[in-house]
Design a protein around this motif. Structure first.
Motif, PDB file in Angstrom:
ATOM      1  N   LEU A 327      98.213  67.619  87.134  1.00 55.67           N
ATOM      2  CA  LEU A 327      97.485  67.558  88.554  1.00 55.67           C
ATOM      3  C   LEU A 327      96.771  66.331  89.149  1.00 55.67           C
ATOM      4  CD1 LEU A 327      97.542  69.405  91.020  1.00 55.67           C
ATOM      5  CD2 LEU A 327      95.404  70.150  90.272  1.00 55.67           C
ATOM      6  N   LEU A 328      96.165  65.755  88.000  1.00 51.14           N
ATOM      7  CA  LEU A 328      95.413  64.602  88.480  1.00 51.14           C
ATOM      8  C   LEU A 328      96.402  63.479  88.682  1.00 51.14           C
ATOM      9  CD1 LEU A 328      92.352  64.694  86.010  1.00 51.14           C
ATOM     10  CD2 LEU A 328      92.437  65.317  88.449  1.00 51.14           C
ATOM     11  N   THR A 329      97.415  63.591  87.829  1.00 56.49           N
ATOM     12  CA  THR A 329      98.628  62.440  88.171  1.00 56.49           C
ATOM     13  C   THR A 329      98.935  62.294  89.509  1.00 56.49           C
ATOM     14  OG1 THR A 329      99.226  62.483  85.737  1.00 56.49           O
ATOM     15  CG2 THR A 329     100.872  61.587  87.350  1.00 56.49           C
ATOM     16  N   GLU A 330      99.086  63.840  90.154  1.00 54.27           N
ATOM     17  CA  GLU A 330      99.648  63.720  91.386  1.00 54.27           C
ATOM     18  C   GLU A 330      98.498  63.300  92.263  1.00 54.27           C
ATOM     19  OE1 GLU A 330     102.650  65.101  92.637  1.00 54.27           O
ATOM     20  OE2 GLU A 330     102.916  64.732  90.288  1.00 54.27           O
ATOM     21  N   TYR A 331      97.159  63.290  92.212  1.00 53.40           N
ATOM     22  CA  TYR A 331      96.405  62.613  93.047  1.00 53.40           C
ATOM     23  C   TYR A 331      96.458  61.176  92.934  1.00 53.40           C
ATOM     24  CZ  TYR A 331      93.530  66.870  93.943  1.00 53.40           C
ATOM     25  OH  TYR A 331      93.082  68.185  94.412  1.00 53.40           O
ATOM     26  N   GLU A 332      96.616  60.607  91.795  1.00 51.91           N
ATOM     27  CA  GLU A 332      96.986  59.214  91.834  1.00 51.91           C
ATOM     28  C   GLU A 332      98.166  58.738  92.393  1.00 51.91           C
ATOM     29  OE1 GLU A 332      96.265  55.920  88.028  1.00 51.91           O
ATOM     30  OE2 GLU A 332      97.391  57.834  87.546  1.00 51.91           O
ATOM     31  N   VAL A 333      99.165  59.598  92.388  1.00 49.77           N
ATOM     32  CA  VAL A 333     100.445  59.304  93.131  1.00 49.77           C
ATOM     33  C   VAL A 333     100.236  59.264  94.688  1.00 49.77           C
ATOM     34  CG1 VAL A 333     102.639  59.900  93.704  1.00 49.77           C
ATOM     35  CG2 VAL A 333     101.836  60.009  91.284  1.00 49.77           C
ATOM     36  N   MET A 334      99.525  60.109  95.207  1.00 51.03           N
ATOM     37  CA  MET A 334      99.119  60.519  96.686  1.00 51.03           C
ATOM     38  C   MET A 334      98.217  59.567  97.039  1.00 51.03           C
ATOM     39  SD  MET A 334      98.404  64.124  98.349  1.00 51.03           S
ATOM     40  CE  MET A 334     100.085  64.775  98.236  1.00 51.03           C
ATOM     41  N   GLY A 335      97.533  58.999  96.385  1.00 52.34           N
ATOM     42  CA  GLY A 335      96.283  58.321  96.328  1.00 52.34           C
ATOM     43  C   GLY A 335      96.951  56.735  97.023  1.00 52.34           C
ATOM     44  N   HIS A 336      98.046  56.256  96.631  1.00 54.24           N
ATOM     45  CA  HIS A 336      98.657  55.112  97.127  1.00 54.24           C
ATOM     46  C   HIS A 336      97.926  54.013  96.565  1.00 54.24           C
ATOM     47  CE1 HIS A 336     101.690  57.511  99.243  1.00 54.24           C
ATOM     48  NE2 HIS A 336     100.906  58.020 100.165  1.00 54.24           N
ATOM     49  N   GLY A 337      97.297  53.906  95.389  1.00 58.75           N
ATOM     50  CA  GLY A 337      96.628  52.834  94.853  1.00 58.75           C
ATOM     51  C   GLY A 337      94.945  52.889  95.239  1.00 58.75           C
ATOM     52  N   LYS A 338      94.493  53.796  96.039  1.00 57.08           N
ATOM     53  CA  LYS A 338      93.223  54.192  96.210  1.00 57.08           C
ATOM     54  C   LYS A 338      92.626  55.050  95.156  1.00 57.08           C
ATOM     55  CE  LYS A 338      93.607  54.957 100.589  1.00 57.08           C
ATOM     56  NZ  LYS A 338      93.387  55.513 102.029  1.00 57.08           N
ATOM     57  N   VAL A 339      93.348  55.763  94.504  1.00 54.57           N
ATOM     58  CA  VAL A 339      92.498  56.661  93.520  1.00 54.57           C
ATOM     59  C   VAL A 339      92.916  56.263  92.306  1.00 54.57           C
ATOM     60  CG1 VAL A 339      92.830  59.185  92.837  1.00 54.57           C
ATOM     61  CG2 VAL A 339      93.176  58.471  95.223  1.00 54.57           C
ATOM     62  N   ARG A 340      92.144  56.167  91.380  1.00 54.17           N
ATOM     63  CA  ARG A 340      92.250  55.794  90.098  1.00 54.17           C
ATOM     64  C   ARG A 340      91.988  56.934  88.919  1.00 54.17           C
ATOM     65  NH1 ARG A 340      88.701  52.650  86.236  1.00 54.17           N
ATOM     66  NH2 ARG A 340      87.674  52.296  88.263  1.00 54.17           N
ATOM     67  N   VAL A 341      92.827  57.277  88.088  1.00 55.36           N
ATOM     68  CA  VAL A 341      92.745  58.429  87.419  1.00 55.36           C
ATOM     69  C   VAL A 341      92.594  57.970  85.973  1.00 55.36           C
ATOM     70  CG1 VAL A 341      93.841  60.577  86.428  1.00 55.36           C
ATOM     71  CG2 VAL A 341      93.925  60.065  88.567  1.00 55.36           C
ATOM     72  N   GLU A 342      91.535  58.488  85.140  1.00 53.09           N
ATOM     73  CA  GLU A 342      91.403  58.031  83.840  1.00 53.09           C
ATOM     74  C   GLU A 342      90.995  59.368  83.070  1.00 53.09           C
ATOM     75  OE1 GLU A 342      88.126  55.195  83.569  1.00 53.09           O
ATOM     76  OE2 GLU A 342      89.071  53.863  84.722  1.00 53.09           O
ATOM     77  N   ILE A 343      91.774  59.352  81.672  1.00 50.00           N
ATOM     78  CA  ILE A 343      91.285  60.390  80.813  1.00 50.00           C
ATOM     79  C   ILE A 343      90.980  59.914  79.622  1.00 50.00           C
ATOM     80  CG2 ILE A 343      92.488  62.340  79.630  1.00 50.00           C
ATOM     81  CD1 ILE A 343      92.696  62.770  82.684  1.00 50.00           C
ATOM     82  N   VAL A 344      89.521  60.472  79.289  1.00 50.43           N
ATOM     83  CA  VAL A 344      88.945  59.755  78.194  1.00 50.43           C
ATOM     84  C   VAL A 344      88.293  60.955  77.321  1.00 50.43           C
ATOM     85  CG1 VAL A 344      88.415  57.533  79.500  1.00 50.43           C
ATOM     86  CG2 VAL A 344      86.682  59.458  79.380  1.00 50.43           C
ATOM     87  N   ASP A 345      87.908  60.463  76.003  1.00 52.41           N
ATOM     88  CA  ASP A 345      87.475  61.274  75.144  1.00 52.41           C
ATOM     89  C   ASP A 345      86.119  60.441  74.575  1.00 52.41           C
ATOM     90  OD1 ASP A 345      86.282  62.882  73.092  1.00 52.41           O
ATOM     91  OD2 ASP A 345      88.048  62.491  71.890  1.00 52.41           O
ATOM     92  N   PRO A 346      84.940  60.882  75.311  1.00 54.01           N
ATOM     93  CA  PRO A 346      83.776  60.152  75.171  1.00 54.01           C
ATOM     94  C   PRO A 346      83.279  60.082  73.500  1.00 54.01           C
ATOM     95  CG  PRO A 346      83.316  61.689  76.946  1.00 54.01           C
ATOM     96  CD  PRO A 346      84.509  62.003  76.150  1.00 54.01           C
ATOM     97  N   ARG A 347      84.064  61.016  72.559  1.00 58.98           N
ATOM     98  CA  ARG A 347      83.532  60.892  71.225  1.00 58.98           C
ATOM     99  C   ARG A 347      83.914  59.823  70.437  1.00 58.98           C
ATOM    100  NH1 ARG A 347      79.516  64.323  70.611  1.00 58.98           N
ATOM    101  NH2 ARG A 347      79.989  66.610  70.915  1.00 58.98           N
ATOM    102  N   THR A 348      85.066  59.187  71.033  1.00 62.75           N
ATOM    103  CA  THR A 348      85.644  57.939  70.512  1.00 62.75           C
ATOM    104  C   THR A 348      85.128  56.665  71.127  1.00 62.75           C
ATOM    105  OG1 THR A 348      87.320  57.540  72.233  1.00 62.75           O
ATOM    106  CG2 THR A 348      87.857  58.878  70.288  1.00 62.75           C
TER     107      THR A 348
END
Length: 982
Positions: A327-348
């Motif tokens: 779903l977050l990927t869809e936000y990035e697509v719909m954002g037309h470059g204004k939305v940046r999506v990152e998936i991170v693991d703070p433990r690393t």
């Protein structure tokens, strides 16, 4: 077409007349099943999908198709049959297409042989066939791209090993750019380009069930270019190096270059076409609503959505992470470059974890779980950060997931309405974005922050908070331009404590439950002549303190949030003890959780009716459990509605008697609004609704334990807790807002008042008041909308005994059946005080009262709910204690009602995306059986192919050579031959 099919048949015949086809199919199926059941641990995931099959396809199809295509042209060159093919009266492009079709048919056969996997999954779980269809379509498109590349490379060499290696390398070069590890090296804009080049990233989009026109253009262009290049390479083998063929060579090369340019141009041209897509999933879970697109379009600054998810987390949360990522990927697509999506693991990343804790107040949560071997605790991150400018909000796992009890010790974990939660938060941070420097600059007066803290008596967990508060205030003071002043006060004497209570309501806080040690930690903000209490620290971090202070400054600054006027019952004051400040008893009902829920989106202000009117800055009036309201309060509410204000009335006719605890007892409530409601066309009788469709309740029971009567809590189905879902929300429309269920505690029906009811009320009033009234029937211009309704198996009870709930056998017809429990009324209302124009003589100050508004504006809004207990803290705690998570929908319902009341219905139009996790419904003993069934299906299909191939080879007969036919001229020549007689 005949030539293409002839070449394809020839290739397929060669495949199946040798072990090549069987080896290819066996390798493909073996890799697929091992990946699903062993690498991805299919049954351990316990999700009813075949995502593991499609996640690895882009990688191992590279090697399988390279092995398939290496011989198609290379072997022709090695055996010398290529010259024969090229000299046939068949166009070269048909030769290429014939081999391409043969390869695609073999790949399609291999994919078809894996259909046993989704079929068996559908038999043991609720499989969504949309992603399955998308996955197979994506596999065919990707295979077509790899096949065209492999054919092209195979035509360049007669060495099969060289063709294999070069094809693998070429396919990897197309796959790698789309991977996250490579794409993120090129920055935000460069990463988007790299993902557009990568075959794997394009594959993921289609495989999850989203058929995007841009992906079809990409794969179609890739296939067309390499097939045309293959044709050009084959034609070049027939060219001479002389001048005669120079124009042909030039035209062919130019044509290939133009095709390449057109493919690139087509992808660039259609790349902005983000909405040309089809969501194949069952509930369109990857299709964001136009409301979300509208809100994202309002962003003028970069919007960051970062998911913090630990690799090792609770096993019930792990299946939800892929859904959130999609779903977050869809936000990035719909954002037309204004939305940046990152998936991170703070433990690393220690720096990332430090930033999450200190800057955003994000901390790992200790999840407890147990399997059959041991109980474990894992501290994991499950958060979503949404940041816009200097504004940020964090959604934790409590905000994202819904937990339901499905049996003794069993729970079902699913996502809430994820799009609604994320889009609502995005809207909040976008609308709330304004730098703190600008806020201070817009203030005409000074800002004073006073901290009432007793540092010597603070508990250990708050010991370091004052120092952090000093740092935060120092930072804000520098940005305020000298407008922010800060001072601390440590109350010591009883007189100081009593004065604090009388002036601000500040009381000492006990350090622990039942402890006589207390401390003070209260923050008071003064902006001009306005006072606002800063929320107490949640975790004591700098981020928490800074957010609370800035949020309070903005709340008292005009133009940020709409205001909800909330009326709640007042607590009664008990006599003060010697040496202590005055003590307060608990109010008959408290609504702290409701206030906290509404404060997430609105400014909530407590109102009273002492002045006989409601301030004009109030947008919505929320009456939570009113009781015995005086006439001036009723008049203030009536005139607020007449002015076009929205009123939400939680008209509970019964409430829990807290003074009788631990005994379960109810007390009836007279609101004082009964006659006014009859004027508006609503009647709430003094009866309770019971329903066979209900939630559980921890009912106290007396048990005989070894001769002693012991009070114990027993979970029982409790008809007074009416469970409403599905058909119980018949006309709720956008107000339902994705709600799954609501529990109405000790509710009364909300009926439609008749003229007889209003006339009777007028007669009753005339007998008590000589002034009297005339009956007023609700205006026909008022539209009535039923929001909540009990099931057909419900009935009414007039008494207040709620410990016995057997259904009576002598119910009147009007006391059984479905009952409306909440209604919304919109339109033009008639004032309950339409006949009361005010009497100047009754005004002690000699001031003429304000003229009564007799009719409301056309779009006035009134919501009446037949319960106040359903959002009270005590009732919610009881439901949570019994494991009824559906009660959390009660708070969301009020949030939706407020959104609707202020006509802020954009978010409510976001329908529920059906994000419930689809799990496998199979026990542990049967899992091995289903795995073996899939192995068996593959073995049977391979055996059938081997058998058919063998039978086909046996039917092949050697070519019969016909005797040579000699014509007459040849016979005469033979007769004249002098050697003929020898």
């Amino acid at each position: 077409m005949r030539h293409i099919w002839s070449i394809a048949r020839k290739e397929l015949r060669e495949f199946f007349s040798s072990p090549v086809a069987v080896i290819f199919l066996a390798a493909f199926l073996l890799v697929a099943l091992v990946t699903v059941f062993w690498v991805e641990k299919f049954f351990a995931r316990n999700i009813a999908d075949i995502r593991p099959l499609f996640e690895w396809l882009p990688i191992y199809l590279i090697f399988l198709i390279a092995a398939l295509t290496m011989r198609m042209w290379s072997e022709e060159q090695k055996l010398g049959t290529l010259e024969i093919l090229l000299t046939l009266p068949v166009p070269t492009h048909r030769l290429v297409l014939g081999k391409f079709v043969a390869g695609m048919l073999l790949v399609a056969l291999a994919l078809a042989m894996t259909l046993g996997l989704p079929i068996t999954v559908s038999m043991i779980g609720d499989l969504d066939w949309g992603p399955v269809i998308g996955g197979y379509l994506a596999a065919l498109l990707l295979s077509g791209a790899y096949l065209s590349i492999g054919l092209c490379i195979s035509s360049l060499t007669d060495n099969l090993v060289v063709a294999l290696i070069c094809t693998v390398l070429a396919c990897i070069l197309f796959y790698v750019p789309g991977t996250s590890a490579v794409a993120h090296l090129f920055g935000a804009s460069g990463a988007e380009i790299m993902r557009g080049i990568g075959t794997g990233s394009r594959f993921e989009s289609v495989a999850r069930g989203v058929l995007d026109f841009r992906d079809l253009v990409y794969y179609g262009g890739l296939i067309a270019f390499f097939l045309i290049l293959n044709v050009a390479i084959l034609k070049a083998k027939c060219w001479s190096a002389g001048r005669r063929t120079a124009p042909l060579r030039f035209a062919t090369k130019l044509g290939v270059i133009l095709v390449f340019a057109n493919v690139v141009a087509a992808n660039a041209l259609f790349s902005p076409l983000a909405r040309a897509r089809v969501d194949l999933t069952e509930n369109n879970i990857y299709s964001l609503s136009p409301v979300t697109e509208k809100i994202l379009a309002q962003a003028t600054e970069p919007l960051l959505i970062r998911g913090y998810f630990s690799e090792k987390t609770h096993p019930l949360l792990a299946p939800l992470v892929p859904q959130i990522k999609d779903l977050l990927t869809e936000y990035e697509v719909m954002g037309h470059g204004k939305v940046r999506v990152e998936i991170v693991d703070p433990r690393t990343d220690p720096d990332l974890e430090k930033e999450a804790i200190e800057k955003y107040g994000i901390k790992a949560f200790p999840f407890q779980f147990a399997d059959r071997n041991e109980a474990s605790v894992v501290s994991a991150y499950f958060h979503i950060l949404i940041k816009y400018g200097d504004q940020f909000e964090v959604l934790s796992f409590q905000d994202l997931i819904d937990v339901r009890s499905t049996g003794v010790g069993d729970v079902e974990v699913s996502l809430k309405n994820l799009e609604y939660d994320i889009t609502r938060t995005i809207k909040k941070v976008i609308y709330g974005f304004q730098s703190i420097d600008h806020v201070f600059a817009s203030l005409s007066g000074d800002v004073t922050l006073t901290a009432y803290i007793t540092p010597d008596t603070l508990p250990e967990e708050l010991a370091e908070v004052p120092a952090r508060l000093d740092e935060v205030v120092k930072e804000l003071s520098e940005k305020s331009g000298g407008k922010l002043t800060y001072k601390t006060v440590a109350p010591k004497t009883d007189e100081e404590k009593k004065a604090l209570y009388q002036k601000y309501g500040f009381q000492p806080i006990p350090t622990a439950l039942l402890s006589d040690k207390t401390f003070y930690f209260h923050l008071l903000l003064q902006v001009g002549d306005k006072l606002a209490r800063v929320p107490g620290p949640k975790d004591g971090s700098k981020a928490d303190l800074k957010k609370a202070i800035i949020g309070t400054i903005k709340r008292v600054t005009p133009g940020f949030l709409k205001t909800i006027g909330m009326w709640v019952p007042e607590p009664t004051q008990r006599p003060s003890l010697p040496g202590r400040p005055p003590q307060q008893s608990r109010p008959p009902q408290s609504f702290k959780k409701l206030r906290q829920q509404l404060s997430q989106s609105y400014q909530v202000r407590r109102v009273s009716f002492d002045g006989g009117e409601i301030g004009g800055d109030i947008d919505v009036l929320l009456l939570a459990g009113p009781s015995n309201l005086p006439k001036k309060a009723v008049r203030a509410i009536d005139q607020f509605l007449m002015r076009g204000g929205a009123v939400i009335l939680l008209d509970g006719r019964f409430r829990l008697n807290l003074t009788a605890l631990p005994k379960l007892a109810m007390e009836p409530v007279t609101t004082g609004l009964e006659d006014a409601l009859l004027t508006y066309g609503v009647k709430v009788p003094q009866k309770m609704v019971l329903d066979d469709q209900n939630a559980v309740f921890p009912l106290p029971r007396m048990r005989d334990v070894r001769g002693l009567q012991v009070r114990q809590l027993e979970l029982v189905q409790y008809p007074y807790f009416v469970l409403i879902h599905g058909d119980g929300m018949p006309d709720a429309g956008v107000i339902a807002g994705g709600l799954r269920a609501v529990i109405m505690h000790w509710a009364s029906p909300v009926l439609e008042a008749s003229a007889a009811d209003d006339a009777k009320a007028a007669d009753d009033a005339k007998s008590k008041d000589s002034a009297g009234k005339t009956a007023k029937v609700a205006s026909t211009s008022v539209k009535r909308q039923v929001l909540l309704r009990s099931s057909d198996a419900s009935w009414l009870q007039a008494g207040i005994d709620v410990t016995h709930f057997d259904r009576p056998s002598d119910l009147a017809p009007e006391d059984e059946g479905a009952m409306p429990l909440a209604v919304a009324l919109t339109g033009t209302f008639t004032s309950h005080f339409a006949d009361d124009n005010g009497d100047p003589a009754k005004d002690s100050k000699g001031k003429r009262p304000e003229r009564t508004i007799k009719k409301s504006v056309p779009d006035a809004r009134l919501v009446v709910v037949g319960s106040s207990a359903f959002v009270s803290d005590s009732a919610l705690a009881l439901s949570m204690q019994a494991g009824s998570r559906q009660a959390m929908g009660n708070l969301q319902l009020i949030q939706n009602l407020v959104d609707w009341a202020v006509t802020d219905t954009d978010l409510l139009t976001i329908r529920s995306a059906g994000n419930a996790t689809r799990v496998l419904e199979v026990d542990r003993e049967s899992r091995r059986k289903w795995e073996l069934i899939n192995y068996g299906i593959v073995i049977v299909l391979l055996g059938a192919i081997v058998g058919l191939s063998a039978a086909s080879r046996k039917t092949l007969a050697p070519m019969t050579l016909l005797p040579r036919q000699i014509d007459d001229d040849e016979e005469e020549e033979d007769d004249d031959d002098p050697e003929d007689g020898r």
